[in-house]
Design an enzyme around this catalytic site. Structure first.
Site, short mmCIF file in Angstrom:
data_model
loop_
_atom_site.label_atom_id
_atom_site.label_comp_id
_atom_site.label_asym_id
_atom_site.label_seq_id
_atom_site.Cartn_x
_atom_site.Cartn_y
_atom_site.Cartn_z
N ALA A 114 0.83 -1.21 0.00
CA ALA A 114 0.00 0.00 0.00
C ALA A 114 0.86 1.25 0.00
O ALA A 114 0.36 2.34 -0.27
CB ALA A 114 -0.91 -0.01 1.22
N TYR A 122 11.06 3.12 0.29
CA TYR A 122 10.39 1.81 0.20
C TYR A 122 9.27 1.78 -0.86
O TYR A 122 9.20 0.86 -1.69
CB TYR A 122 9.81 1.49 1.59
CG TYR A 122 9.03 0.20 1.69
CD1 TYR A 122 9.66 -1.03 1.68
CD2 TYR A 122 7.64 0.23 1.82
CE1 TYR A 122 8.94 -2.21 1.79
CE2 TYR A 122 6.90 -0.95 1.95
CZ TYR A 122 7.55 -2.16 1.92
OH TYR A 122 6.83 -3.31 2.04
N ALA A 137 2.83 -1.54 13.76
CA ALA A 137 1.98 -1.06 14.86
C ALA A 137 1.26 -2.17 15.64
O ALA A 137 1.33 -2.17 16.89
CB ALA A 137 0.99 -0.04 14.34
P1 NAD Z 1 9.90 -9.81 6.60
O1 NAD Z 1 10.93 -8.76 6.82
O2 NAD Z 1 9.44 -10.60 7.77
O3 NAD Z 1 10.39 -10.82 5.47
C1 NAD Z 1 11.19 -10.44 4.40
C2 NAD Z 1 12.35 -11.42 4.34
O4 NAD Z 1 13.17 -11.09 3.21
C3 NAD Z 1 13.26 -11.34 5.57
O5 NAD Z 1 13.28 -12.58 6.24
C4 NAD Z 1 14.61 -10.96 5.01
O6 NAD Z 1 15.70 -11.61 5.67
C5 NAD Z 1 14.50 -11.43 3.57
N1 NAD Z 1 15.46 -10.73 2.72
C6 NAD Z 1 15.77 -9.42 2.69
N2 NAD Z 1 16.75 -9.18 1.82
C7 NAD Z 1 17.09 -10.39 1.29
C8 NAD Z 1 18.06 -10.79 0.35
N3 NAD Z 1 18.90 -9.90 -0.22
N4 NAD Z 1 18.14 -12.10 0.02
C9 NAD Z 1 17.32 -13.01 0.60
N5 NAD Z 1 16.38 -12.68 1.50
C10 NAD Z 1 16.28 -11.38 1.85
O7 NAD Z 1 8.68 -9.08 5.88
P2 NAD Z 1 7.22 -9.61 5.61
O8 NAD Z 1 6.30 -8.83 6.45
O9 NAD Z 1 7.16 -11.08 5.64
O10 NAD Z 1 7.01 -9.10 4.11
C11 NAD Z 1 7.14 -9.94 2.98
C12 NAD Z 1 6.94 -9.13 1.73
O11 NAD Z 1 5.68 -8.48 1.74
C13 NAD Z 1 7.99 -8.02 1.53
O12 NAD Z 1 8.28 -7.91 0.16
C14 NAD Z 1 7.27 -6.79 2.00
O13 NAD Z 1 7.79 -5.62 1.43
C15 NAD Z 1 5.85 -7.07 1.56
N6 NAD Z 1 4.85 -6.34 2.34
C16 NAD Z 1 4.64 -6.66 3.65
C17 NAD Z 1 3.70 -5.94 4.38
C18 NAD Z 1 3.44 -6.25 5.83
O14 NAD Z 1 2.56 -5.61 6.41
N7 NAD Z 1 4.12 -7.19 6.45
C19 NAD Z 1 2.98 -4.91 3.78
C20 NAD Z 1 3.23 -4.62 2.44
C21 NAD Z 1 4.15 -5.35 1.72
#
Ligand code: NAD
Length: 336
Positions: free
Chosen positions: A122, A152, A196
């Site tokens: 979002a 981001y 949050a």
């Molecule tokens: P998270 O941080 O728990 O998981 C992301 C994972 O990516 C981490 O474990 C991290 O170690 C891994 N990572 C980062 N760089 C890396 C690399 N170079 N090589 C291999 N692994 C790598 O985040 P999440 O909440 O599970 O989010 C997952 C996806 O969803 C992300 O792309 C995030 O941007 C997107 N997203 C999440 C939310 C949310 O509310 N959690 C909202 C919008 C978008």
């Protein structure tokens, strides 16, 4: 539908959503799952036996080529991300996730992968659409003209766009979901990357345990958000991946609350009332943000519906058990 014998890759599998997605794929009967993350195994939120688990840095092209080899479907969730406290102070680091998106798309194309899912956010939506707490819900077309969250959000919007052009130019089938604030058990709740819902659970638990009976809230607490429970995020991800919808779709709840109302919910669950201390200098993000689910309802006949109170109950209990020492704080290893 992806075949149950397909080789399915989940990147970011050591993270919050990636771990749940691997669990869901196992439950759906997928037999060949490859799970990849940069973190050492002991830091993965969930780790499953019977899965091809690999530690690789996907900012490196050779690692992407290695993990994409032989795959039929890819869920690309790896990214450097966190809550407002992280993304407002690590803009360059967040933008460097473009290396992951770029190398993963080219590696998938070169490997002949059939389907590629990208987890957008979002945060791609234009800032001037989110200046009021009483916000107009964000429909997909409102990402343009572009003025996303600095750092981001720009990376997410750029990578969405790459997905579109990799389909147009190379025929790679790409699917994109715009996640809205996902929360639930196995999420980050301390260390600076927490969002949050988990942060408020942790603060309430700590306030009760320490007898301090006060809680710090970032901003005036009147900023609004909607929050998506993890099971809905995973279900929606599978539905979008298996659909024929090439354009980005919102994957978020429409249940809008203020941060003060979110604190009310957690206080109710904990059975306490705390003194609220507002930190007006802390990162606050946009003033209001909500998901417009008209498109996902029209295209898939479905949208998230788990009530915030129900999801927060599960989240609170999970975090409470870790902080109270009832359950181990490190990765949960689940045998399959
Ligand atoms: P998270 O941080 O728990 O998981 C992301 C994972 O990516 C981490 O474990 C991290 O170690 C891994 N990572 C980062 N760089 C890396 C690399 N170079 N090589 C291999 N692994 C790598 O985040 P999440 O909440 O599970 O989010 C997952 C996806 O969803 C992300 O792309 C995030 O941007 C997107 N997203 C999440 C939310 C949310 O509310 N959690 C909202 C919008 C978008």
């Amino acid at each position: 539908m992806i075949d149950k014998d397909a080789l399915v890759l989940v990147t970011g599998a050591g993270g919050f959503i990636g771990g749940h997605l691997v669990a869901d794929l196992i439950e759906r009967g997928f037999r060949r799952i490859r799970a990849v993350d940069r973190k050492p195994f002991e830091d993965w939120h969930q780790l499953f036996q019977g899965v091809d688990n690999r530690v690789r840095d996907l900012a490196l092209k050779e690692c992407c080529d290695d993990v994409c080899a032989g795959t039929n479907a890819i869920f690309n969730l790896a990214a450097d991300m966190g809550g407002m406290g992280f993304i407002e102070t690590h803009k360059a680091e967040c933008m460097l996730s473009v290396l992951i998106s770029t190398h993963m798309l080219t590696a998938a194309r070169d490997a002949g992968t059939e389907r590629f899912f990208y987890s957008s956010s979002a945060c791609v939506y234009a800032a001037d659409r989110q200046t009021e707490a009483d916000v107009v819900p964000l429909a997909e077309h409102m990402a343009y003209p572009a003025m996303p969250e600095d750092g981001y959000g720009w990376e997410k919007l750029f990578s969405e766009r790459m997905c579109r052009h990799f389909h147009e130019d190379y025929g790679l089938v790409t699917r994109v979901a715009r996640y809205h604030n996902v929360y639930g058990p196995h999420g980050t709740y301390e260390g600076g990357r927490e969002k949050a819902p988990a942060a408020i659970c942790r603060k309430v638990i700590e306030a009760v345990q320490s007898g301090r009976n006060s809680i710090e809230i970032w901003g005036d607490g009147e900023q609004t958000r909607s929050f998506t429970y993890i099971s809905e995020c995973v279900l929606g991800t599978q539905m979008i991946m298996n659909s024929d919808i090439g354009e980005p779709l919102n994957l978020g709840s429409e249940e809008l609350v203020t941060i003060n109302q979110l604190v009310d919910i957690v206080e109710d669950i904990a059975g306490v009332r705390l003194k609220r201390v507002y930190n007006l200098d802390a990162p606050k993000g946009v003033r209001g943000r909500n998901s417009d689910n008209s498109l996902i309802l029209e295209k898939l006949g479905w949208a998230p519906s788990v009530h915030l109170r129900d999801g927060m109950e599960q989240t609170y209990r999970w975090i409470h058990d870790r902080i109270a020492g009832v359950q181990p704080r490190v990765a949960d290893r689940i045998a399959v």
